[in-house]
Scaffold this motif. Structure first.
Motif, short mmCIF file in Angstrom:
data_model
loop_
_atom_site.label_atom_id
_atom_site.label_comp_id
_atom_site.label_asym_id
_atom_site.label_seq_id
_atom_site.Cartn_x
_atom_site.Cartn_y
_atom_site.Cartn_z
N LEU A 96 99.41 64.88 67.49
CA LEU A 96 100.76 64.72 68.02
C LEU A 96 101.14 65.81 69.02
O LEU A 96 102.18 65.73 69.65
N ASP A 97 100.32 66.83 69.14
CA ASP A 97 100.54 67.85 70.17
C ASP A 97 99.18 68.19 70.79
O ASP A 97 98.14 67.73 70.33
N GLU A 98 99.20 69.00 71.82
CA GLU A 98 97.97 69.29 72.57
C GLU A 98 96.91 69.99 71.71
O GLU A 98 95.73 69.64 71.78
N GLU A 99 97.33 70.95 70.90
CA GLU A 99 96.37 71.67 70.05
C GLU A 99 95.70 70.73 69.05
O GLU A 99 94.48 70.71 68.92
N GLU A 103 91.67 69.56 68.84
CA GLU A 103 90.91 69.72 67.60
C GLU A 103 90.39 68.38 67.09
O GLU A 103 89.24 68.28 66.67
N MET A 104 91.24 67.36 67.15
CA MET A 104 90.85 66.04 66.67
C MET A 104 89.74 65.45 67.53
O MET A 104 88.77 64.88 67.01
N GLU A 105 89.84 65.59 68.84
CA GLU A 105 88.79 65.08 69.72
C GLU A 105 87.46 65.78 69.45
O GLU A 105 86.42 65.13 69.38
N VAL A 106 87.49 67.09 69.29
CA VAL A 106 86.27 67.84 68.98
C VAL A 106 85.71 67.37 67.65
O VAL A 106 84.51 67.13 67.50
N LEU A 162 95.58 55.87 62.83
CA LEU A 162 96.57 56.42 63.76
C LEU A 162 95.94 57.50 64.64
O LEU A 162 96.19 57.55 65.85
N ALA A 163 95.13 58.36 64.04
CA ALA A 163 94.48 59.43 64.80
C ALA A 163 93.57 58.85 65.87
O ALA A 163 93.62 59.27 67.04
#
Length: 192
Positions: A96-99, A103-106, A162-163
């Motif tokens: 939901l935010d850039e950080e 992290e989720m993409e990595v 959702l992620a």
């Protein structure tokens, strides 16, 4: 006077450089050479901290996990009402935010990379969802007719879905809609 190097900070910076390389080039491009170049280190300096790519990856994954755990701890220690605490806790697993997005993409890159290997990649989400259901029950907010095992799996699938959708469809799936879906699911589990 010799320069004093904070080794843990240096290792964290290398891990963050690894994230940037993975986000730019994927796992195949996350070579020791590219990571060293991204962090502006010689290969020898990088190998001083991490003798091989596997150790860089392990540290990087652990750093993602530690940062999420730190944020989860802050939510747990907050003075939010129980329902809001549960929602805020689960939102930490969503980009939901850039950080959180980075992290989720990595994490998704790592998960995909290790998908067909022996190593088990545990994102901790199922365990977190199980804690949430237990917390709602302990707070006497969970409806009596709830099938806990079913709801753990359903909420786990919703968080994962959702992620993934937020990463893939970032422009089409708003943070507001993600939060609405999560809130609606939590509200369906608690006493009216």
């Amino acid at each position: 006077m010799p320069k004093i190097v904070d080794h843990e900070k240096r290792k964290a910076r290398i891990a963050e450089a690894t994230w940037r390389v993975i986000l730019k080039y994927g796992m195949k491009g996350a070579t020791v050479r590219n990571i060293a170049k991204e962090e502006k280190l010689s290969l020898g300096a990088l190998r001083y901290y991490f003798p091989n790519k596997v150790e860089v990856y392990a540290y990087t994954m652990n750093l993602v996990s530690e940062r999420v755990k730190k944020r989860l701890g802050e939510v747990i220690r907050s003075d939010l009402p129980p329902k809001e605490k549960v929602i805020a806790f689960l939102e930490e697993f969503l980009p939901l935010d850039e950080e959180n997005r980075k992290e989720m993409e990595v994490w998704f890159h790592f998960t995909y990379h290790y998908f067909d290997r022996e190593e088990d990649i545990n994102d901790g989400i199922r365990e977190a969802v199980k804690l949430v259901i237990g917390f709602l029950e302990a707070e006497q907010l969970l409806r009596e007719d709830v099938d806990k095992e079913l709801e753990i799996e359903r909420l786990y699938a919703i968080i994962d879905g959702l992620a993934i959708h937020k990463i893939i469809r970032k422009e089409k799936l708003s943070n507001e809609m993600v939060r609405r879906v999560l809130r609606t699911q939590i509200e369906s589990l608690i006493k009216g």
